[in-house]
Design a protein around this motif. Structure first.
Motif, mmCIF file in Angstrom:
data_model
loop_
_atom_site.group_PDB
_atom_site.id
_atom_site.type_symbol
_atom_site.label_atom_id
_atom_site.label_comp_id
_atom_site.label_asym_id
_atom_site.label_seq_id
_atom_site.Cartn_x
_atom_site.Cartn_y
_atom_site.Cartn_z
ATOM 1 N N ARG A 42 -94.232 56.145 -19.001
ATOM 2 C CA ARG A 42 -95.681 55.671 -19.630
ATOM 3 C C ARG A 42 -95.649 56.901 -21.056
ATOM 4 O O ARG A 42 -96.102 56.355 -21.989
ATOM 5 C CB ARG A 42 -96.865 56.187 -19.213
ATOM 6 C CG ARG A 42 -97.167 55.312 -17.906
ATOM 7 C CD ARG A 42 -98.601 55.292 -17.275
ATOM 8 N NE ARG A 42 -98.625 54.649 -15.957
ATOM 9 C CZ ARG A 42 -98.662 55.096 -14.899
ATOM 10 N NH1 ARG A 42 -98.609 56.161 -14.488
ATOM 11 N NH2 ARG A 42 -98.737 54.033 -13.905
ATOM 12 N N SER A 43 -95.054 57.943 -20.906
ATOM 13 C CA SER A 43 -95.175 58.953 -21.945
ATOM 14 C C SER A 43 -94.092 58.820 -23.108
ATOM 15 O O SER A 43 -93.800 59.522 -23.943
ATOM 16 C CB SER A 43 -95.166 60.413 -21.647
ATOM 17 O OG SER A 43 -94.243 60.668 -20.695
ATOM 18 N N ASP A 44 -93.105 58.091 -22.685
ATOM 19 C CA ASP A 44 -91.722 57.700 -23.545
ATOM 20 C C ASP A 44 -92.142 56.900 -24.545
ATOM 21 O O ASP A 44 -92.259 55.610 -24.519
ATOM 22 C CB ASP A 44 -90.792 57.118 -22.540
ATOM 23 C CG ASP A 44 -89.486 56.990 -23.252
ATOM 24 O OD1 ASP A 44 -89.491 57.280 -24.331
ATOM 25 O OD2 ASP A 44 -88.446 56.687 -22.590
ATOM 26 N N SER A 45 -92.180 57.713 -25.753
ATOM 27 C CA SER A 45 -92.427 57.000 -26.867
ATOM 28 C C SER A 45 -91.534 56.264 -27.457
ATOM 29 O O SER A 45 -91.583 55.321 -28.358
ATOM 30 C CB SER A 45 -93.182 58.066 -28.058
ATOM 31 O OG SER A 45 -92.287 58.878 -28.209
ATOM 32 N N SER A 46 -90.225 56.297 -27.055
ATOM 33 C CA SER A 46 -89.114 55.316 -27.642
ATOM 34 C C SER A 46 -89.227 54.048 -26.974
ATOM 35 O O SER A 46 -88.713 53.091 -27.430
ATOM 36 C CB SER A 46 -87.870 56.087 -27.296
ATOM 37 O OG SER A 46 -87.782 55.956 -25.811
ATOM 38 N N SER B 37 -91.132 50.286 -26.359
ATOM 39 C CA SER B 37 -91.984 49.367 -26.755
ATOM 40 C C SER B 37 -93.152 49.369 -25.480
ATOM 41 O O SER B 37 -92.624 49.470 -24.323
ATOM 42 C CB SER B 37 -91.319 47.986 -27.225
ATOM 43 O OG SER B 37 -90.851 47.370 -26.195
ATOM 44 N N THR B 38 -94.144 48.567 -25.941
ATOM 45 C CA THR B 38 -94.972 48.165 -24.819
ATOM 46 C C THR B 38 -94.567 47.445 -23.629
ATOM 47 O O THR B 38 -94.588 47.594 -22.773
ATOM 48 C CB THR B 38 -96.378 47.615 -25.582
ATOM 49 O OG1 THR B 38 -96.681 48.212 -26.492
ATOM 50 C CG2 THR B 38 -97.231 47.288 -24.526
ATOM 51 N N ARG C 50 -92.045 49.423 -21.719
ATOM 52 C CA ARG C 50 -92.704 50.104 -20.630
ATOM 53 C C ARG C 50 -93.278 49.415 -19.460
ATOM 54 O O ARG C 50 -93.037 49.673 -18.610
ATOM 55 C CB ARG C 50 -93.602 50.912 -21.651
ATOM 56 C CG ARG C 50 -94.442 52.020 -20.606
ATOM 57 C CD ARG C 50 -95.577 52.740 -21.603
ATOM 58 N NE ARG C 50 -94.760 53.359 -22.772
ATOM 59 C CZ ARG C 50 -95.216 52.940 -23.785
ATOM 60 N NH1 ARG C 50 -95.962 52.335 -24.590
ATOM 61 N NH2 ARG C 50 -94.506 53.614 -24.896
#
Lengths: 429, 421
Positions: free
Chosen positions: B372-376, B378-379, B382
């Motif tokens: 969830r916190s992996d900003s790399s 995409s929706t 994820r």
């Protein structure tokens, strides 16, 4: 008169006056065995007099009571040791020989029979005073639970039969009735008048209750268990049809079935007439299986099936109750509304206040939904509008319940207000 | 001869004087009893006296006491009396045991008070209105009746005590065979005076809490809950004046509502022996006190002080149970874990499986949070990864509990269903 005659007359008077004086003294002084009775209030006398007046039979001390024959007098026990007997029938006969009123005989025999069964029943119910650390649920729901229940029922039955054989009645049952207590099993067949069939129905009912408890004993049950329970109930009705005619069977069903029980629960704050209940029962009974929630929360097909069944049942209920009553019925199915009703009852407020608060909740939630779906609003505008809706709603609810009522209500059921718009962050101290 | 005549005449004069005084005294006593009876009857049975209603006077009371006549034997007509004092004395005179007298008097009083309440009993009672909810039974519908019943029962107990010098509840529970106090080593060890006081305090506070429940009519608001807590605290203070600290603890492990509730919830599925239970009970009661106000200063503990004391309580419990059992106990406080245990029991699986399922949760949630916190990502990526974690978790738990067990577990374990959200 010669002096001798005077002396004789005077001595006779001595004796007579002495006897009368002793009589009056004895009548005025309480018996020595009751040394503590000095402290007893005079009210005690009134109570006893009233208790005796309540008796259905003539008082044995009344002048109207028939005199005993010489033979009966000769057969009287000499004291309590001659009345006492470990054999119930002898005990009763001895009490009767002493002229003890039937009601007192019933009281004494009932107490003795209850005592004889008391400790056995207590142990079966799992009350062991010296094992207080085992008093939790598992003690009641263990593997022997059904067997212990069976033993308890058998003992209760045996006790009742013993009392009936000795006294012609079961005073315990009478006492329950006098206290307005109706046994769960008995009330399910109050439409039957003859005791013989009542007994048979009760036997069948208890047999199946024990089988059901075996499935329900553990904390959870799934679709398979539910199917088993339904099948057991079907078998129960089938067995009962050997005793009850179709109309009686229907009466039993509307009282004892799971559908009836659930409906009663669902109508907790919605008053219905007997006729309405029966019609609502028929609607639910026809869709019994589909109206149940699937035990798997991810069972989409099951949820869809239930949704469809609810819609169909509701359409029938709306037709039956009319639009206004149907709306009230639907509202009464909501847990929050039920709590609101109970709360207003607790605070002795009119039911309308519960309706008003619930309407405010519905309106506010609808408004919030619209705001959240409104794509034209900026995040700030949306937040501000939601905050305003919450403030206005809180103010309206406060007006209905009063400031103290609002505080208590929101502490317990105020989650929906917090869902309208988040709480303001508390300033740091 | 003359001397004898003189003595006899003098004796006659004395006897006449005694007679006159005795008769006067008796008349006064009868009148006083009659007046007292009338006024008390009206006070106790206001407006419901059938005698008064019929415009009749109550019958003169039979207050005669008799002794068993060895020649005539026991004649109940002579034992019966309108006066309880005389009735009891007569029963004693024929050798009737005290417990039997107690049964007779208790039954009498029961009927008396039942009749007193009859006019208050709602007419629908006794008939099963199968179309009405059990939840809103007459208990909540008719608090007035229940209040009257409670008051009548109190009077009944007091009268019983006054007549026989016995505690009604204790006597009747012992005689009925239901009473467990007589078999309980703790109650048996208490001196009679203490037991009596204990019974009085228990009844007094039971009446107070019943009143709160009656008022609540099935809905306990926070004021009701506060009032109940206050009653509990006052009861404990009253008990502490009668019992030693150890006796008080013995009483609490047997009767405390908090501990009973704990047995049915937090201890569900966690078998304990007596020693362990006592250690847990001690901790639970100490913890309960942390939230209450000081009996003298009325002050509450600060949150820092509370948390310090809670740690001390936990440490004491850890020492008493041992590391392993303490950990198990802590685990059992978790509702989801208890559900998992119940499932393993129903499906005849090893209890350790419930532990394994529970232990999975931390690792799985950690993995999900990382995604969830992996900003790399995409929706879509994820979502895909979270769904994969959820599917894997479901597969693993199904492997442990079986399909049936997993479906049941899922109903309570929201964390599994929330993984992909």
């Amino acid at each position: 008169m010669k002096p001798n005659n005077f002396l004789l007359l005077s001595l006779a008077l001595n004796l007579g006056l002495g006897a009368v004086a002793i009589y009056i003294y004895r009548a005025a002084v309480p018996p020595s065995s009751l040394s503590t009775s000095e402290e007893i209030k005079p009210s005690v006398q009134v109570f006893r007099q009233r208790a005796r007046q309540l008796r259905p039979e003539p008082l044995s001390g009344d002048a109207a009571a028939p005199a005993l024959s010489d033979a009966a007098v000769a057969d009287r026990p000499k004291d309590w040791s001659e009345i006492e007997s470990s054999d119930y029938a002898t005990f009763i006969a001895n009490l009767r020989a002493a002229g003890c009123p039937e009601e007192t005989i019933r009281d004494l025999v009932t107490a003795r029979v209850n005592q004889a069964y008391g400790s056995q029943l207590r142990e079966l119910r799992g009350w062991n005073p010296n094992r207080y650390w085992e008093m939790g649920r598992s003690r009641y729901m263990d593997k022997d639970y059904a067997e212990r229940q069976r033993k308890i029922r058998a003992l209760e039955k045996e006790k009742s039969e013993l009392l009936i054989s000795l006294l012609g009645v079961d005073p315990n049952e009478q006492m329950k009735r006098d206290h307005g207590q109706v046994d769960y099993h008995t009330r399910n067949f109050d439409f039957l008048t003859d005791n013989d069939r009542k007994e048979k129905v009760r036997d069948i009912q208890e047999k199946y209750t024990a089988l059901e408890q075996e499935i329900q004993r553990t904390g959870f049950y799934d679709d398979e268990d539910r199917a088993k329970l339904r099948e057991l109930y079907r078998q129960r009705l089938e067995e009962l049809s050997g005793i009850l005619n179709p109309q009686e069977l229907q009466e039993y069903d509307v009282r004892a079935s799971g559908v009836a029980s659930q409906l009663r629960h669902d109508l907790e704050v919605f008053d219905v007439s007997e006729e309405e209940f029966r019609r609502m029962f028929a609607v639910r009974k026809a869709r019994e299986e589909d109206l149940q929630y699937p035990s798997d929360p991810d069972d989409k097909a099951g949820l869809e099936r239930r949704k469809k069944a609810v819609e169909e049942a509701d359409a029938q209920l709306r037709q039956m109750l009319g639009d206004e009553r149907f709306a009230q019925y639907k509202r009464s199915q909501d847990y929050d509304y039920r709590q609101l009703v109970k709360m207003t009852e607790r605070w002795e407020l009119p039911r309308e206040r519960a309706d008003t608060v619930y309407s405010l909740k519905e309106d506010a939630e609808e408004a919030v939904k619209e705001v959240r779906n409104n794509k034209e609003l900026s995040a700030e505008q949306r937040e501000e509008t939601l905050r305003k809706i919450r403030e206005e709603t809180e103010s309206a609810v406060t007006e209905v319940l009063g400031a103290d009522g609002f505080r208590k209500y929101t502490n317990r059921q105020g989650w929906w207000l917090r869902n309208l718009s988040p709480d303001k962050p508390k300033p740091r101290t | 001869m003359k001397k004898l005549l003189f003595i006899s005449l003098l004796a006659n004069l004395v006897l006449v004087a005694i007679l006159e005084s005795g008769l006067r005294k008796r008349q006064t006593q009868e009148r006083a009893e009659e007046l007292s009876a009338e006024s008390i009857e009206e006070a106790v049975f206001p407006g419901v006296s059938p005698v008064a209603a019929a415009g009749q006077r109550a019958k003169p009371a039979h207050t005669e006491t008799v002794n068993s006549d060895q020649n005539e034997g026991v004649d109940w007509r002579r034992i019966e009396s309108d006066d309880y004092k005389a009735y009891i004395a007569n029963l004693r005179a024929i050798g009737c045991p005290e417990d039997t007298i107690a049964v007779i008097i208790a039954a009498d009083l029961n009927k008396l008070y039942r009749s007193k309440l009859a006019h208050l009993r709602p007419p629908e009672d006794g008939r099963f209105k199968y179309w009405q909810s059990d939840m809103r039974s007459h208990w909540t519908r008719n608090p007035e009746y229940h209040r009257a019943m409670q008051e009548a029962f109190k009077e009944q107990r007091e009268l019983f005590k006054e007549l026989l010098g016995m505690d009604y509840m204790r006597t009747m529970s012992r005689i009925s065979g239901w009473g467990w106090e007589e078999e309980d080593s703790f109650y048996k060890s208490l001196a009679e005076g203490k037991r009596e006081q204990l019974s009085e305090v228990t009844m007094k506070f039971q009446e107070l809490s019943s009143e709160i429940h009656l008022k609540a009519r099935g809905y306990m608001d926070e004021d009701d809950q506060k009032a109940l807590r206050k009653i509990e605290e006052e009861k404990e203070a009253a008990l502490a004046k009668i019992l030693s600290p150890e006796e008080l603890f013995e009483y609490q492990v047997r009767t405390s509502d908090t501990l009973r509730s704990m047995q049915w919830n937090e201890l569900q599925g966690f078998e304990v022996n007596e020693e362990e239970y006592r250690a847990i009970a001690r901790a639970k009661l100490a913890e309960q006190k942390l939230g209450s106000t000081h009996s003298e200063t009325g002050e509450k503990l600060s949150s820092e002080e509370r948390s310090k004391r809670r740690k001390e309580i936990d440490e004491a419990l850890r020492a008493a149970l041992g590391e392993e059992r303490f950990a198990e106990f802590q685990l059992n406080q978790n509702y989801e874990y208890r559900q998992a245990v119940e499932i393993t029991q129903k499906l005849n699986l090893d209890r350790v499986v419930a532990r394994q399922v529970y232990d999975m949760r931390g690792d799985v949630q950690k993995a999900a949070n990382k995604v969830r916190s992996d900003s790399s990502l995409s929706t879509e990526e994820r979502k895909e990864k979270l769904l994969a974690i959820q599917a894997e978790t479901e597969r693993t738990i199904t492997g442990m509990l079986g399909e049936k067990g997993f479906k049941a577990y899922k109903r309570h374990a929201w964390w599994v269903r929330e993984l992909s959200r």
